[in-house]
Design a protein around this motif. Sequence first.
Motif, PDB file in Angstrom:
ATOM      1  N   ARG A 175      31.147  43.793  45.293  1.00 19.41           N
ATOM      2  CA  ARG A 175      29.979  42.865  45.087  1.00 19.41           C
ATOM      3  C   ARG A 175      28.946  43.038  43.802  1.00 19.41           C
ATOM      4  O   ARG A 175      28.409  41.968  43.239  1.00 19.41           O
ATOM      5  N   ILE A 176      28.848  44.218  43.482  1.00 21.99           N
ATOM      6  CA  ILE A 176      28.099  44.547  41.858  1.00 21.99           C
ATOM      7  C   ILE A 176      28.858  43.421  40.921  1.00 21.99           C
ATOM      8  O   ILE A 176      28.059  43.022  40.271  1.00 21.99           O
ATOM      9  N   LYS A 177      30.224  43.508  40.950  1.00 23.18           N
ATOM     10  CA  LYS A 177      30.958  42.776  39.752  1.00 23.18           C
ATOM     11  C   LYS A 177      30.736  41.292  40.009  1.00 23.18           C
ATOM     12  O   LYS A 177      30.530  40.382  39.024  1.00 23.18           O
ATOM     13  N   ARG A 178      30.562  40.811  41.112  1.00 25.75           N
ATOM     14  CA  ARG A 178      30.572  39.551  41.567  1.00 25.75           C
ATOM     15  C   ARG A 178      28.868  39.090  41.111  1.00 25.75           C
ATOM     16  O   ARG A 178      29.015  38.011  40.647  1.00 25.75           O
ATOM     17  N   LEU A 179      28.081  39.728  41.682  1.00 27.27           N
ATOM     18  CA  LEU A 179      26.685  39.258  41.272  1.00 27.27           C
ATOM     19  C   LEU A 179      26.489  39.315  39.690  1.00 27.27           C
ATOM     20  O   LEU A 179      25.680  38.596  39.076  1.00 27.27           O
ATOM     21  N   LEU A 180      26.869  40.132  39.075  1.00 28.61           N
ATOM     22  CA  LEU A 180      26.547  40.495  37.503  1.00 28.61           C
ATOM     23  C   LEU A 180      27.430  39.036  37.132  1.00 28.61           C
ATOM     24  O   LEU A 180      26.790  38.391  36.204  1.00 28.61           O
ATOM     25  N   ARG A 181      28.656  38.868  37.556  1.00 32.84           N
ATOM     26  CA  ARG A 181      29.322  37.627  36.937  1.00 32.84           C
ATOM     27  C   ARG A 181      28.368  36.229  37.346  1.00 32.84           C
ATOM     28  O   ARG A 181      28.241  35.310  36.547  1.00 32.84           O
ATOM     29  N   GLU A 182      28.233  36.156  38.616  1.00 29.38           N
ATOM     30  CA  GLU A 182      27.505  34.892  39.329  1.00 29.38           C
ATOM     31  C   GLU A 182      26.195  34.743  38.602  1.00 29.38           C
ATOM     32  O   GLU A 182      25.747  33.617  38.663  1.00 29.38           O
ATOM     33  N   ASN A 183      25.351  35.783  38.213  1.00 29.81           N
ATOM     34  CA  ASN A 183      24.027  35.671  37.852  1.00 29.81           C
ATOM     35  C   ASN A 183      24.129  35.464  36.206  1.00 29.81           C
ATOM     36  O   ASN A 183      22.926  35.261  35.861  1.00 29.81           O
ATOM     37  N   GLY A 184      25.227  35.551  35.679  1.00 32.86           N
ATOM     38  CA  GLY A 184      25.364  35.183  34.110  1.00 32.86           C
ATOM     39  C   GLY A 184      24.919  36.373  33.422  1.00 32.86           C
ATOM     40  O   GLY A 184      24.257  36.015  32.318  1.00 32.86           O
ATOM     41  N   TRP A 213      24.234  29.026  38.164  1.00 30.47           N
ATOM     42  CA  TRP A 213      24.698  29.967  37.288  1.00 30.47           C
ATOM     43  C   TRP A 213      26.343  30.408  38.047  1.00 30.47           C
ATOM     44  O   TRP A 213      27.371  30.468  37.405  1.00 30.47           O
ATOM     45  N   ARG A 214      26.348  30.287  39.282  1.00 31.52           N
ATOM     46  CA  ARG A 214      27.573  30.650  39.911  1.00 31.52           C
ATOM     47  C   ARG A 214      28.621  29.429  39.760  1.00 31.52           C
ATOM     48  O   ARG A 214      29.820  29.632  39.658  1.00 31.52           O
ATOM     49  N   LEU A 215      27.901  28.138  39.911  1.00 32.23           N
ATOM     50  CA  LEU A 215      28.860  27.083  39.770  1.00 32.23           C
ATOM     51  C   LEU A 215      29.497  27.085  38.208  1.00 32.23           C
ATOM     52  O   LEU A 215      30.497  26.825  37.884  1.00 32.23           O
ATOM     53  N   LEU A 216      28.657  27.301  37.156  1.00 31.56           N
ATOM     54  CA  LEU A 216      28.897  27.356  35.760  1.00 31.56           C
ATOM     55  C   LEU A 216      30.014  28.386  35.622  1.00 31.56           C
ATOM     56  O   LEU A 216      30.960  28.220  34.943  1.00 31.56           O
ATOM     57  N   ASP A 217      29.797  29.508  36.277  1.00 39.17           N
ATOM     58  CA  ASP A 217      30.784  30.657  36.290  1.00 39.17           C
ATOM     59  C   ASP A 217      32.202  30.172  36.528  1.00 39.17           C
ATOM     60  O   ASP A 217      33.266  30.575  36.130  1.00 39.17           O
ATOM     61  N   ARG A 218      32.039  29.407  37.827  1.00 39.58           N
ATOM     62  CA  ARG A 218      33.378  28.866  38.338  1.00 39.58           C
ATOM     63  C   ARG A 218      33.781  27.906  37.365  1.00 39.58           C
ATOM     64  O   ARG A 218      35.274  28.015  37.264  1.00 39.58           O
ATOM     65  N   VAL A 219      33.211  27.083  36.842  1.00 40.78           N
ATOM     66  CA  VAL A 219      33.751  26.199  35.796  1.00 40.78           C
ATOM     67  C   VAL A 219      34.549  26.945  34.989  1.00 40.78           C
ATOM     68  O   VAL A 219      35.463  26.530  34.393  1.00 40.78           O
TER      69      VAL A 219
END
Length: 884
Positions: free
Chosen positions: A58-67, A659-665
């Motif tokens: 969860r920590i890794k995902r939150l940091l990545r998704e929050n940009g 930001w989560r969608l931008l990370d997904r792109v």
Amino acid sequence: MTFSALQSPMPSPPDYQPLPDAWDEMWDVDSGVRPHWGNLVQGLAELGTRDWSSRGQRIKRLLRENGVTYHVYNDPRGYTRTWELDPIPLLLDADEWRQIEVGLAQRALLLDLILRDLYGPQTLLKRGLLPPDLIFAHAGYLRPLLGALPADRRQLIFYAADLVRGPDGRVWVMADRTQAPSGAGYALENRTVMARTFPEFLEDASVAKLNPWLEAVRTSLNGLGNVAREHAEVVVLTPGPANETYFEHAYLAARLGYNLAQGDDLTVRDGRVWLKSVQGLKPVDVILRRVDEEWCDPLELRQDSRLGTAGLIEAVRRGNVSIANPLGSGLLENPALIPFLPVLAKALLGEKLLLPSAATWWCGQQREREHVLANLHRLVLKPIHRGRASETVFGADLDRKQLAAWRARIQAQPHLFVGQEPLQPSTTPTLHNGRLLPYRASLRAFLVSRNEGYVTLPGGLTRCSSGHKLSAQTGALNKDTWITPALEAARAPGALSMAQAFSQTLTAPTASVMSSGQATQIMTAGSMRQTLSSFPQPTLQTASSRRESEILTSRAADNLFWTGRYLERAEAVTRLLRAVLDGLWEEETAPGLAPVLHALMRLMGYAPGDCGCKERDDLATCVRELTTQQERPGNLAHTVRGLLGCAFGTREYWSVAIWRLLDRVERDWGHRPGKSARRTGGSHERIDLWLGRLVDALAGLAGLASETLPRETGFRYFDLGRRIERGLTQSTLLTQTLQSRLTGEAERESLSLVLASSDSLITFRRRYRAEPFLAGVLELLLWDVESPRALIYQIHTARRHLTELTHAGQRCNAERPLFSAEERIYAAEASIDDWRVDSQARQGLIATLGEISGQLTAASDAISHTWFTHVQELYALRPLPPRQ
């Protein structure tokens, strides 16, 4: 081993081995776990394998998704490198922290007095308390600022200190950060992520809140404006997205409610600083500076700088702008000042320096230089001016040749170097590859000026590493820092030590480990309150301050406009690629591919036929190449990169969901199918699935932006870019459709692909209850004012946005070509009476669509010229607005 056993005088358990030469923050060799770690130790020990695994993910995902990014130079991940946060925080006892706070505040007051004196009366130099070579030889001493800083008010608004704990348990100051201290924004984000991951631990440990410090920052900055207005206009000056800490700049601007500006967003006229906005020039009262001072004014400092604003120092001299921290404050980062601070504290404050500094010898003095030269092999060697080319060097890491080179450098210019006694920093437990290891740690503490003193951020930014280099640029890991009271309550009998519990849970069978998406966080009411209170909370603003916060810089408007254009172009190209690829794999559809393929080639910067593909197999290869090839102007790779770049440049406008969608792109783009994929069913399916995910993400971005951006100026530029780009796409697609000479079944299949690529096939079938025919397709995609895919809808919407943007009297020449395009569309509709391939009416409509494309391009150029460049006659010749 039980917690009661850990309290007995005995070595630490075998699975966590503190280093013998260092103080360990968690473990005391005499009494076991330190009291203020008690609750956290027990809570972490009780986590099972599944829960611990899900929270780490969860920590890794939150940091990545929050940009949350930090750019390490030469890192192949570039500007999108995700911030790295260790799940185990550093804990400090609240009583000890209060003593550290007092010492830090004293040090900040002392440095502020030194700064004011050195740029003012220079009493310290005249009295011989500081050697002139130590000051004037430092690159941070800016002579143009001499006499420009008011000596009657505080200048050092922000202060940070790098702290380490030595083997004896004492806290030492290793370095002072006074120019543009970075890291506070990351510390706040660390707490946000930890609060969402371990809410119950934050509550149990009674961790000090961070919000009051952020409010103190806002209050301090707003109070710097020397203006009669009720609210000062504050901007955050950033070097731009290429800077390693750009995330923090955008984060603080958004949290504090200030505009994020780059150097070319500002201009100096008549000795005042103005912000270039789409509403015109707006006066700036306060600058929160995140640009190193030497780059801030190319007129009086570095002439090659493109990060600053010409004339900024003149505005400072006239007292028309306040800068935090002021230009020239980098002088205080000179490590050669450290050995003089105890004497200066006595002279200026009449007090003994409370926090000790690392023993430092300035080589500009003979005895000190001889000591450094005699101990090169064991000292830390530093130039007095900190810069990228001036890294700290550990003498123990140098060979004979390197030591000789350093000896020669110091002997040639001794006043430019210092030697510093190395300290063995304390260690703190850190999770590495499923094991707890003792990592060396340092803490950066942050202070902000308020009233007569300074307010300290409770905690700060902790960095840790297995080696002795604790800089973020060298890959050090980051930790949240908790200030918590010591807990003397008896520990539960039979509880395992944290290290033993980790050793058991992290090596246990993982067949039943839940994914991060399946893991469920169970929060009590108290833990939920703790989580919410850990987030930075917005301050209620008056209507007046709200209007000021809506000022949109020309650069931001430019990026928002092109974010809209790139987003629409990427979606259109991706839809066309899917339509062409699907058509190639259906024998009955292949004859109708030409119009869609030609439109695709046009949009990607090719002329139809450039690829030279004649056979069906060649076309399949060509489409895969267009999908996966390397970046070149106009193609999909270039468009996606442009979209991410423009969005990153305006990150303060985007919600977390966007930001989560931008990370997904970005992640999907990094995993696109390779160019070497052979023509097999499997490779076609992979490309089709990948294109489908990309379309979904791009469409989701457009939808979320429309739903989350307020209908204010920023949204209008974003949507204006989308409408112009979609209009250009539809013009190109319909032109290629009309130019095709297909008839019968081939024409119907071609029109089906056109509708599918415009996401309008279902709408057409529902409306006409028939197979696609040209007149119906043109009605839906060209003249239907209610269809969001129709060309006329794009022009109507663009004109409506222009009307709102020019409502305040700011005329834009884009209105004329859009009005002309609208007239041409209606005229073409009235004149169509024959749809035959060679009919005059059909050829006339083709010509009209070509003219409309030119008019849309002219409108885009006019928008850029009016609002993004600030060179239009309207702004250049009109008088400056009066200062309120």
